[in-house]
Enzyme design. Structure first.
Site, PDB file in Angstrom:
ATOM      1  N   HIS A   1      -4.913  -4.864   6.917  1.00 38.18           N
ATOM      2  CA  HIS A   1      -4.096  -5.534   5.896  1.00 38.18           C
ATOM      3  C   HIS A   1      -2.691  -4.949   5.905  1.00 38.18           C
ATOM      4  O   HIS A   1      -2.445  -3.858   5.374  1.00 38.18           O
ATOM      5  CB  HIS A   1      -4.695  -5.407   4.499  1.00 38.18           C
ATOM      6  CG  HIS A   1      -3.960  -6.223   3.475  1.00 38.18           C
ATOM      7  ND1 HIS A   1      -4.326  -7.515   3.144  1.00 38.18           N
ATOM      8  CD2 HIS A   1      -2.851  -5.966   2.746  1.00 38.18           C
ATOM      9  CE1 HIS A   1      -3.493  -7.995   2.236  1.00 38.18           C
ATOM     10  NE2 HIS A   1      -2.575  -7.066   1.980  1.00 38.18           N
TER      11      HIS A   1
ATOM     12  N   TYR B   1      10.049 -12.528  -4.483  1.00 45.69           N
ATOM     13  CA  TYR B   1      10.757 -11.264  -4.265  1.00 45.69           C
ATOM     14  C   TYR B   1      11.518 -11.391  -2.942  1.00 45.69           C
ATOM     15  O   TYR B   1      11.149 -12.189  -2.074  1.00 45.69           O
ATOM     16  CB  TYR B   1       9.798 -10.072  -4.245  1.00 45.69           C
ATOM     17  CG  TYR B   1       8.689 -10.159  -3.217  1.00 45.69           C
ATOM     18  CD1 TYR B   1       8.812  -9.559  -1.967  1.00 45.69           C
ATOM     19  CD2 TYR B   1       7.509 -10.853  -3.477  1.00 45.69           C
ATOM     20  CE1 TYR B   1       7.800  -9.643  -1.019  1.00 45.69           C
ATOM     21  CE2 TYR B   1       6.493 -10.948  -2.545  1.00 45.69           C
ATOM     22  CZ  TYR B   1       6.644 -10.343  -1.311  1.00 45.69           C
ATOM     23  OH  TYR B   1       5.649 -10.436  -0.370  1.00 45.69           O
TER      24      TYR B   1
ATOM     25  N   SER C   1       3.620 -13.670   0.838  1.00 43.70           N
ATOM     26  CA  SER C   1       4.048 -14.842   0.057  1.00 43.70           C
ATOM     27  C   SER C   1       5.546 -15.116   0.185  1.00 43.70           C
ATOM     28  O   SER C   1       5.973 -16.266   0.055  1.00 43.70           O
ATOM     29  CB  SER C   1       3.671 -14.649  -1.413  1.00 43.70           C
ATOM     30  OG  SER C   1       4.350 -13.530  -1.953  1.00 43.70           O
TER      31      SER C   1
ATOM     32  N   ARG D   1       2.206 -14.336 -10.343  1.00 46.94           N
ATOM     33  CA  ARG D   1       3.521 -13.725 -10.130  1.00 46.94           C
ATOM     34  C   ARG D   1       4.001 -13.892  -8.682  1.00 46.94           C
ATOM     35  O   ARG D   1       5.145 -13.577  -8.380  1.00 46.94           O
ATOM     36  CB  ARG D   1       3.506 -12.252 -10.523  1.00 46.94           C
ATOM     37  CG  ARG D   1       2.651 -11.358  -9.685  1.00 46.94           C
ATOM     38  CD  ARG D   1       2.762  -9.894 -10.112  1.00 46.94           C
ATOM     39  NE  ARG D   1       1.720  -9.083  -9.520  1.00 46.94           N
ATOM     40  CZ  ARG D   1       1.727  -8.631  -8.279  1.00 46.94           C
ATOM     41  NH1 ARG D   1       2.736  -8.905  -7.470  1.00 46.94           N
ATOM     42  NH2 ARG D   1       0.720  -7.897  -7.826  1.00 46.94           N
TER      43      ARG D   1
ATOM     44  N   ASP E   1      -1.622  -1.973   3.756  1.00 48.17           N
ATOM     45  CA  ASP E   1      -0.807  -2.859   2.914  1.00 48.17           C
ATOM     46  C   ASP E   1       0.699  -2.651   3.156  1.00 48.17           C
ATOM     47  O   ASP E   1       1.522  -3.164   2.406  1.00 48.17           O
ATOM     48  CB  ASP E   1      -1.131  -2.680   1.430  1.00 48.17           C
ATOM     49  CG  ASP E   1      -0.449  -3.696   0.533  1.00 48.17           C
ATOM     50  OD1 ASP E   1      -0.356  -4.870   0.936  1.00 48.17           O
ATOM     51  OD2 ASP E   1       0.015  -3.320  -0.555  1.00 48.17           O
TER      52      ASP E   1
HETATM   53  C1  0GY Z   1      -0.368  -7.508  -0.974  1.00 49.31           C
HETATM   54  C2  0GY Z   1      -0.064  -7.615  -2.394  1.00 49.31           C
HETATM   55  C3  0GY Z   1       0.993  -8.254  -2.976  1.00 49.31           C
HETATM   56  C4  0GY Z   1       1.853  -9.192  -2.340  1.00 49.31           C
HETATM   57  C5  0GY Z   1       1.462 -10.080  -1.407  1.00 49.31           C
HETATM   58  O1  0GY Z   1       1.813 -11.923  -0.107  1.00 49.31           O
HETATM   59  C6  0GY Z   1       2.323 -11.136  -0.887  1.00 49.31           C
HETATM   60  O2  0GY Z   1       3.501 -11.218  -1.267  1.00 49.31           O
HETATM   61  O3  0GY Z   1       0.246 -10.079  -0.928  1.00 49.31           O
HETATM   62  C7  0GY Z   1       1.244  -8.014  -4.407  1.00 49.31           C
HETATM   63  O4  0GY Z   1       2.393  -8.124  -4.824  1.00 49.31           O
HETATM   64  O5  0GY Z   1       0.287  -7.663  -5.128  1.00 49.31           O
HETATM   65  O6  0GY Z   1      -1.534  -7.486  -0.609  1.00 49.31           O
HETATM   66  O7  0GY Z   1       0.544  -7.442  -0.169  1.00 49.31           O
END
Ligand code: 0GY
Length: 295
Positions: A28, A46, A74, A127, A250
């Site tokens: 991940h 973001y 995202s 969010r 992460d």
């Molecule tokens: C993660 C968690 C986050 C963000 C995303 O795709 C993403 O922007 O997954 C979060 O902000 O909790 O797993 O990267």
């Protein structure tokens, strides 16, 4: 001069004391941009600094890992170009998880497969995304290439309302960060109990034993690195479901700019949640290989 873009990763992570087994997979992680080549989505919640494939691979080597599973973040919406480019640069050492427009064609899914994608991600965090249409997600899940699975990201407080959707998914399911339980409740608190019930409901639900930095934040007198609450809550889950657990850094830790973790310390959590060589091999090699390198 500030660019207004977020840096969410450690500038100089420590070299971990724990040495991962040869071939270990960070299952991940993400890449951001570079923005000049791969602009962020107009709907991104973001705006990060560039976190390139080269930076990810340098971290992989520093931490003692061999392979990555790159999850479309995202901020790139449904344009998977940055993720695909990173996989293409990895010389076979990365596979990926895409985020797709629910109307994606079979040809475009096949192209993602050729580019190293083996799953689609459905993100339910308000969010991070504007909408999460369960009916359209289910339709995509029914049309995935053979051998793919879905990755879902949700917070513990919506697990109950997602159960019908999850039950209907026709392919294996991987849950990001265990559905974000409150680890301060301990290994048998309400959140972990509900998550265990989900795991018990079908044999093909996997989970990422990830993100102590997100789930065990510093609060009055507790939490934070060395993330003892995470270790206490998660080690029993890995012990009870050793064939369904995955692990990842992460990196570059989206949205964690206020509490940036040291990636070396994250790796040093592994023997605390998977104390034996056998468990570590499942967590870091056998389980992610079954999902991402089956072909
Ligand atoms: C993660 C968690 C986050 C963000 C995303 O795709 C993403 O922007 O997954 C979060 O902000 O909790 O797993 O990267």
């Amino acid at each position: 001069m500030s660019t207004g873009r977020i840096v969410s990763w450690h500038a100089d992570p420590s070299v971990p004391r724990f040495v991962p087994p040869a071939g270990a997979i960070d299952a991940h992680c993400h890449v951001f941009g570079p923005m000049a080549r791969f602009p962020f989505s107009a709907r991104a919640k973001y705006l990060p600094e560039d976190a390139s494939a080269e930076m990810l691979f340098a971290l992989r080597d520093r931490l003692g890992f061999a392979r990555n599973v790159i999850v479309q973040a995202s901020c790139h919406g449904t344009d998977n170009a940055a993720t695909l480019d990173a996989i293409a640069r990895s010389q076979g050492r990365a596979r990926g998880v895409a985020v797709v427009d629910p109307a994606i064609s079979e040809d475009d899914l096949a192209a993602l497969h050729a580019g190293g994608i083996r799953a689609v991600r459905f993100n339910f965090l308000k969010r991070l995304v504007d909408d999460a249409p369960q009916d359209k997600f289910l339709d995509v899940a029914r049309r995935l290439p053979a051998g793919w699975h879905v990755v879902i990201y949700f917070e513990a407080d919506i697990l109950a309302e997602l159960r019908g959707f999850i039950d209907a998914l026709p392919v294996p399911v991987v849950v990001d960060h265990m559905g974000r339980p409150d680890v301060a409740q301990g290994p048998h608190g309400a959140d972990m109990t509900a998550f265990r019930a989900l795991l018990g409901s079908r044999p093909d639900i996997w989970f990422k034993a990830t993100c102590p930095d997100r789930l065990d934040m510093r609060r009055a007198g507790a939490g934070g690195d060395p993330w003892d609450g995470f270790a206490t809550a998660v080690a029993p889950l890995v012990a009870d479901y050793p064939d369904r657990a995955l692990w990842g850094t992460d990196w570059p830790h989206p949205n964690m700019e206020q509490a940036i973790p040291d990636d070396g310390h994250l790796v040093d959590m592994i023997p605390r949640i998977a104390p034996t060589a056998e468990l570590q091999h499942k967590l870091l090699i056998a389980n992610p290989e079954a999902l991402y390198w089956a072909d």
